[in-house]
Design an enzyme around this catalytic site. Structure first.
Site, PDB file in Angstrom:
ATOM      1  N   GLU A  44       5.834 -23.885   8.265  1.00  0.00           N
ATOM      2  CA  GLU A  44       7.071 -23.096   8.267  1.00  0.00           C
ATOM      3  C   GLU A  44       7.566 -22.970   9.698  1.00  0.00           C
ATOM      4  O   GLU A  44       6.767 -22.860  10.641  1.00  0.00           O
ATOM      5  CB  GLU A  44       6.831 -21.699   7.678  1.00  0.00           C
ATOM      6  CG  GLU A  44       8.084 -20.828   7.762  1.00  0.00           C
ATOM      7  CD  GLU A  44       8.053 -19.581   6.893  1.00  0.00           C
ATOM      8  OE1 GLU A  44       6.957 -19.152   6.508  1.00  0.00           O
ATOM      9  OE2 GLU A  44       9.139 -19.049   6.624  1.00  0.00           O
ATOM     10  N   CYS A 236       9.267 -17.973   3.715  1.00  0.00           N
ATOM     11  CA  CYS A 236      10.509 -17.202   3.527  1.00  0.00           C
ATOM     12  C   CYS A 236      11.728 -17.894   4.128  1.00  0.00           C
ATOM     13  O   CYS A 236      12.862 -17.548   3.795  1.00  0.00           O
ATOM     14  CB  CYS A 236      10.367 -15.827   4.159  1.00  0.00           C
ATOM     15  SG  CYS A 236       9.160 -14.805   3.339  1.00  0.00           S
ATOM     16  N   ASN A 367      10.358 -19.764  -3.134  1.00  0.00           N
ATOM     17  CA  ASN A 367       9.136 -19.513  -2.365  1.00  0.00           C
ATOM     18  C   ASN A 367       8.343 -18.364  -2.967  1.00  0.00           C
ATOM     19  O   ASN A 367       7.592 -18.536  -3.906  1.00  0.00           O
ATOM     20  CB  ASN A 367       9.477 -19.241  -0.896  1.00  0.00           C
ATOM     21  CG  ASN A 367       8.265 -18.781  -0.111  1.00  0.00           C
ATOM     22  OD1 ASN A 367       7.210 -19.379  -0.209  1.00  0.00           O
ATOM     23  ND2 ASN A 367       8.383 -17.703   0.638  1.00  0.00           N
ATOM     24  N   GLU A 368       8.564 -17.168  -2.452  1.00  0.00           N
ATOM     25  CA  GLU A 368       7.743 -16.034  -2.883  1.00  0.00           C
ATOM     26  C   GLU A 368       8.633 -15.119  -3.723  1.00  0.00           C
ATOM     27  O   GLU A 368       8.981 -14.030  -3.303  1.00  0.00           O
ATOM     28  CB  GLU A 368       7.278 -15.306  -1.624  1.00  0.00           C
ATOM     29  CG  GLU A 368       5.880 -14.816  -1.668  1.00  0.00           C
ATOM     30  CD  GLU A 368       5.419 -14.315  -0.320  1.00  0.00           C
ATOM     31  OE1 GLU A 368       6.185 -13.617   0.381  1.00  0.00           O
ATOM     32  OE2 GLU A 368       4.273 -14.613   0.046  1.00  0.00           O
TER      33      GLU A 368
HETATM   34  O1  AHR Z   1       3.457 -17.119   6.204  1.00  0.00           O
HETATM   35  C1  AHR Z   1       4.359 -16.157   6.593  1.00  0.00           C
HETATM   36  C2  AHR Z   1       5.178 -15.621   5.431  1.00  0.00           C
HETATM   37  O2  AHR Z   1       4.356 -14.953   4.531  1.00  0.00           O
HETATM   38  C3  AHR Z   1       5.844 -16.658   4.591  1.00  0.00           C
HETATM   39  O3  AHR Z   1       7.056 -17.031   5.109  1.00  0.00           O
HETATM   40  C4  AHR Z   1       6.035 -15.981   3.284  1.00  0.00           C
HETATM   41  O4  AHR Z   1       6.080 -16.875   2.215  1.00  0.00           O
HETATM   42  C5  AHR Z   1       4.922 -14.978   3.228  1.00  0.00           C
HETATM   43  O5  AHR Z   1       5.379 -13.726   2.915  1.00  0.00           O
END
Ligand code: AHR
Length: 650
Positions: A44, A236, A367-368
């Site tokens: 990321e 994120c 993603n999340e």
């Molecule tokens: O790894 C850091 C963050 O943690 C990522 O962007 C997210 O997916 C998670 O909340």
């Protein structure tokens, strides 16, 4: 009498110190193949992971696209005068220009770039400078200078002519000294007016010496892990704080100069770690991620926005009847990666230098994300993608927590939808990882597969600034990973997160690999990941103690695989206690083919031990040999250690 008592007491203490264990590997009883994607990488653009990190560009804000166009730049003049005016031509792609009016007949006028927390120059190394510019009037030459933090020149090159048409020109300089926090001065000499679209500086020694390339030391660390997959671009960052600022892969491909810079969502996310100068140039875009995956032998695993912004931020969603463009992005991405060169997107890939398909097999939708709004949107993607590309495995989300109402809800729905692979995340204290070693032992074997997509033990608490990448955390992860491996029939992918952190510009800790502008090192967690990934094996077999899985009795955790390619049984054992443990491992069902086994051990008696720029391998694997007698390997596990044993078998 006294002597006997003393001997007995010594014997007693010795037994206390040295627990005895007898483990058996049933090497002929294959439970399941180990997925080639089992251990991978999560990438990321957080902590200056891409711009200022993996992406080797040394100029910050090279196209003046930051909110404040001169961020990272400073006007410089010597016996001269001049003016810098920022122009914007409008449009959706990169549109800003710096117009310089130069009055420097006997001196110089221009700007200086500070890099990403300085520029790292290596003595004797060559750097390629390029400028996309044109001359409006007059006669102006260009001279560049690499300088160290004291302003002393350590390299120089000149460009005699700037054309009246837009032209990208390249010159090289070689530095005479090392500088950790140098900068680049760009001098214009003469009288005239020039317009600059982009200024760029890359080390010549990028990975594979590619232009627009990546830092070779960082890629090497990734390649050394032999990762099964590369997840990109996050995290994120995929979601954006709002939908306008979501990650859009189409903006990251095609001509590099046309990729429009965008704010990085991590710039001001944490009050305790503001980085207002954190933007995404997208010089490292989807083509480059695919190419990187190919270079390091990892399956590419892109994650796309599913019509939802980060639910920790605005939580904006696109209306269901406006979701089509998002789904189309996914369809087009598959075409970009795998399509024939006669297709629209396949042609772009070919034009960018890769006519052969990238062989995309996995795609993440969101993603999340959590709750109904996600399931609705995921279902829409799932329906269309499964119709058109049934061979692509889709990754879905059950939110940021490893349990709870939303987690259970998402799981129930995703099972009903027949989801392929579910992405679970766990950021928790080291103790959590020990307590959950058996997490997957009772998961449904008929349901979706598991992607342990983001995990890391947090020494103090989630994303706390004082979190350390210490041995305590790495060892807890290793114990947990034996649980993942023991369940390799259902867990098919796993990756530590986040991957990279710039020592002077990070937002989130802990991270797998730390770097500054010249150096990099793997944390103890990195070496744990690397040991698992490079000893992945091909087939899962059981290892047991008195018929029971080895998952915490006497603080020992173990898993075992067979490597049919190399003809070896591989055993991974974690001793989480502060004592040595004597272990006899018996190989049943197959015969050892030699008298020796290879051992790779990582240990430290101090749980606080970390690696650093000064001591990058304070915690790192040691290689030894151990005797194989008949079918038994007897070794003494070091206190607080991970040991991998490779036993050649017939
Ligand atoms: O790894 C850091 C963050 O943690 C990522 O962007 C997210 O997916 C998670 O909340």
């Amino acid at each position: 009498m006294k002597n006997i008592a003393l001997t007995l007491s010594l014997l007693f203490s010795f037994c206390m110190l040295l627990a005895q264990k007898k483990l058996t590997v049933h090497a002929d009883k294959i439970i399941a193949p180990v997925s080639p994607t089992m251990w991978g990488i999560f990438f990321e653009d957080i902590n200056f992971g891409a711009d200022g990190g993996l992406y080797a560009e040394m100029i910050k804000n090279r196209s003046f696209e930051f909110e404040f166009p001169m961020t990272g730049w400073k006007e410089i003049k010597k016996d001269a005068s001049g003016k810098i005016l920022i122009q914007n031509t409008g449009g959706t792609r990169s549109t800003r220009y710096a117009q310089l009016t130069v009055n420097a007949n006997n001196g110089g006028y221009g700007f200086s770039n500070e890099g990403f927390r300085g520029m790292g120059f290596q003595k004797g190394a060559t750097y390629n400078f390029s400028i996309n510019a044109k001359k409006n009037s007059g006669d102006v030459k260009l001279r560049i200078e690499a300088v160290n933090s004291a302003g002393t020149k350590i390299g120089e090159a000149t460009l005699d002519k700037i054309s009246t048409d837009w032209q990208s020109q390249t010159i090289s300089l070689t530095t005479t000294d090392t500088a950790m926090k140098g900068k680049l001065n760009v001098w214009f000499e003469g009288i005239g007016e020039v317009v600059v679209k982009r200024v760029s500086l890359f080390p010549k020694n990028t990975w594979k010496e590619r232009t627009n390339g990546m830092r070779s030391d960082l890629v090497q660390l990734l390649a050394d892990m032999k990762p099964g997959f590369l997840r990109f671009p996050g995290g994120c960052i995929v979601e954006g704080r709002d939908l306008t600022n979501r990650y859009q892969w189409k903006q990251t491909v095609g001509a590099v100069d046309e990729r429009k810079t965008m704010v990085n969502r991590w710039n001001m996310e944490f009050r305790h770690k503001p980085t207002p100068d954190y933007y995404q140039s997208f010089g490292l875009g989807f083509f480059e991620y695919f190419q990187l995956s190919e270079d390091i032998g990892a399956e590419p695993l892109p994650i796309l926005n599913c019509g939802m912004a980060c639910q920790f931020n605005s939580g904006e969603v696109v209306a269901m009847n406006e979701l089509d463009p998002y789904v189309q992005d996914a369809l087009d991405l598959i075409e970009f990666a795998n399509g024939d060169v006669t297709t629209n997107w396949g042609k772009l890939r070919a034009d960018m230098g890769h006519p052969a398909p990238f062989n995309l097999k996995y795609l993440g939708i969101g993603n999340e994300q959590w709750d109904e709004q996600y399931i609705q949107r995921y279902a829409a993607f799932h329906k269309i993608l499964k119709q058109k590309y049934p061979e692509i495995k889709l990754i879905s989300s059950v939110g940021p927590s490893p349990d709870g109402r939303l987690f259970d809800y998402a799981w129930k729905e995703l099972k009903t939808l027949n989801a392929d692979i579910v992405d679970e995340h766990y950021y928790a204290k080291p103790e959590w990882f020990y307590q959950h070693v058996g997490r997957y032992d009772n998961y449904d074997r008929q349901g979706p597969k598991i992607f342990a997509g983001e995990y890391a033990a947090q020494s103090k608490g989630i994303a706390q600034v004082s979190n350390q990448n210490n041995w305590q955390c790495a060892l807890a992860e290793a114990a947990f990973m034996t649980g993942l491996e023991r369940n390799a029939d259902v867990v098919t992918m796993a990756s530590y997160a986040p991957l990279f952190a710039h020592a002077d510009a990070w937002q989130w800790s802990p991270d797998l690999i730390w770097f500054d502008n010249l150096r990099s090192y793997g944390t103890p967690n990195y070496y744990v990941q690397k040991l698992f990934a490079t000893n992945k094996g091909t087939h899962l077999v059981t290892i047991s103690e008195n018929g029971e899985a080895v998952k915490g009795k006497d603080s020992v955790y173990a898993s075992s695989v067979l490597d049919k390619q190399s003809g070896e049984v591989i055993v991974k054992i974690v001793n989480a206690s502060a004592n040595e443990v004597a272990v006899e491992t018996m190989i049943a069902g197959v015969k050892p083919s030699g008298k020796q086994a290879r051992l790779f051990t990582i240990s430290s008696t101090d749980k606080e031990t970390v690696n650093s720029f000064e001591a990058p391998q304070a915690v790192a694997p040691l290689t030894e040999m151990a005797a194989v007698k008949k079918n038994v390997i007897a070794i003494t596990l070091k206190p607080m250690s991970l040991t991998v044993i490779r036993i050649p078998v017939k």
